[in-house]
Design an enzyme around this catalytic site. Structure first.
Site, mmCIF file in Angstrom:
data_model
loop_
_atom_site.group_PDB
_atom_site.id
_atom_site.type_symbol
_atom_site.label_atom_id
_atom_site.label_comp_id
_atom_site.label_asym_id
_atom_site.label_seq_id
_atom_site.Cartn_x
_atom_site.Cartn_y
_atom_site.Cartn_z
ATOM 1 N N HIS A 112 0.866 -1.190 0.000
ATOM 2 C CA HIS A 112 0.000 0.000 0.000
ATOM 3 C C HIS A 112 0.900 1.237 0.000
ATOM 4 O O HIS A 112 1.986 1.226 0.589
ATOM 5 C CB HIS A 112 -0.894 -0.033 1.242
ATOM 6 C CG HIS A 112 -1.959 1.010 1.222
ATOM 7 N ND1 HIS A 112 -1.707 2.334 1.496
ATOM 8 C CD2 HIS A 112 -3.290 0.933 0.932
ATOM 9 C CE1 HIS A 112 -2.836 3.024 1.381
ATOM 10 N NE2 HIS A 112 -3.808 2.202 1.027
ATOM 11 N N GLU B 18 -4.153 2.157 -7.283
ATOM 12 C CA GLU B 18 -4.523 3.236 -6.373
ATOM 13 C C GLU B 18 -3.656 4.459 -6.661
ATOM 14 O O GLU B 18 -2.519 4.542 -6.164
ATOM 15 C CB GLU B 18 -4.291 2.806 -4.929
ATOM 16 C CG GLU B 18 -5.083 1.594 -4.507
ATOM 17 C CD GLU B 18 -5.334 1.610 -3.012
ATOM 18 O OE1 GLU B 18 -6.491 1.833 -2.625
ATOM 19 O OE2 GLU B 18 -4.388 1.450 -2.244
HETATM 20 C C1 PEP Z 1 -6.825 3.206 0.548
HETATM 21 O O1 PEP Z 1 -6.300 3.507 1.607
HETATM 22 O O2 PEP Z 1 -6.400 2.229 -0.057
HETATM 23 C C2 PEP Z 1 -7.919 4.013 0.047
HETATM 24 C C3 PEP Z 1 -8.377 3.736 -1.129
HETATM 25 O O3 PEP Z 1 -8.366 4.994 0.880
HETATM 26 P P1 PEP Z 1 -9.610 5.981 0.592
HETATM 27 O O4 PEP Z 1 -10.765 5.129 0.151
HETATM 28 O O5 PEP Z 1 -9.851 6.633 1.913
HETATM 29 O O6 PEP Z 1 -9.186 6.916 -0.478
#
Ligand code: PEP
Length: 261
Positions: free
Chosen positions: A114, A180
């Site tokens: 992450h 992400e």
């Molecule tokens: C994450 O931490 O992987 C994430 C997607 O957080 P958020 O949904 O708060 O953007």
């Protein structure tokens, strides 16, 4: 249920088969310790997985056992995941938790690499790959996170960054990849769905180059009740990773009820 869908990327005709079951991965991060986790789950309609969606809840280590037991007591089919694991089997690694320990607790998934771990714990992609291999040895499906920073995005370097991260951190097609964008995590900013589609296609083509076909790619970054349906509606999106919205009943319940319809 498997669906065939075709797309053209960089002049290549790619046929991909994907499962209709979308993964809804809840990353609680460093929230909801033991007692709070149960209070939270008691306010959520957990028996909500269906043939279209599979919920995976990833609490902090200290809540894993309690949450796992609570899921079982409620006869829910939500799956349990962790947020990290060691790249070592056992031994002198103070503060670390092994994949084998997670397996014993009933985890089926583990989030790895992450961006918060890459940023605050200086985890590099090579370490993420070693962790993913260790996870696979213990029947855990690694959810390998990749994503570009805002600076890289603005410089048009998204694909370059992703390609390197994928090459260095994904060891096998048995993984889930979470795309992400770092600039979308916790910020309320979300790429256009067309952009998510294009990037997922890119990720798919890179993985295919490495011989990894049909990898599930989920999107993460500011997913909430008001955008989840549109994001999940994209054919290249195999699910979502939800952070902030997954830790409060007032934001999680609308998500669960939208997906239960
Ligand atoms: C994450 O931490 O992987 C994430 C997607 O957080 P958020 O949904 O708060 O953007």
């Amino acid at each position: 249920l498997l669906i065939n869908y075709k797309f053209v990327f960089n002049g290549y005709h790619i046929i991909r088969q994907y499962s209709m079951t979308k993964l809804i991965i809840c990353n609680w991060k460093m929230n909801l310790g033991s007692q709070n986790s149960i209070e939270f789950l008691n306010q959520i309609e957990m028996a909500a997985s269906n043939k279209d969606n599979k919920f995976i809840v990833c609490p902090p280590y200290t809540s894993l056992e309690l949450v796992g037991n609570n899921i079982k007591e409620k006869q829910s089919d939500w799956a349990l995941g962790a947020q990290n694991c060691s790249d070592q089997e056992d031994g002198a690694r103070t503060g670390d938790i092994s994949a084998s320990m997670l397996e014993t607790l009933g985890c089926q998934y583990v989030i790895l690499g992450h961006s918060e771990r890459r940023q605050y714990h200086l985890e590099d992609s090579k370490t993420v790959k070693m962790k993913a291999l260790k996870a696979l040895q213990h029947q855990l499906i690694p959810i390998v996170c990749v994503g570009e920073t805002e600076e890289a995005y603005n410089q048009g370097k998204t694909q370059e960054v992703l390609k390197k991260q994928l090459e260095e951190s994904v060891p096998s097609k048995q993984c889930v990849v979470a795309y992400e964008p770092v600039w979308a995590i916790g910020t309320g900013k979300v790429p256009q769905v067309e952009e998510i589609e294009e990037t997922h296609h890119f990720i798919q083509s890179v993985l295919q180059e490495f011989g990894f076909s049909n990898v599930s790619i989920v999107y993460g970054g500011s997913v909430k009740a008001n955008n989840i349906t549109e994001i999940l509606g994209q054919p290249s999106v195999s699910g979502v990773l939800i952070g902030g919205a997954s830790i409060k009943p007032e934001s999680m319940n609308p998500i669960v009820s939208k997906l239960s319809i």
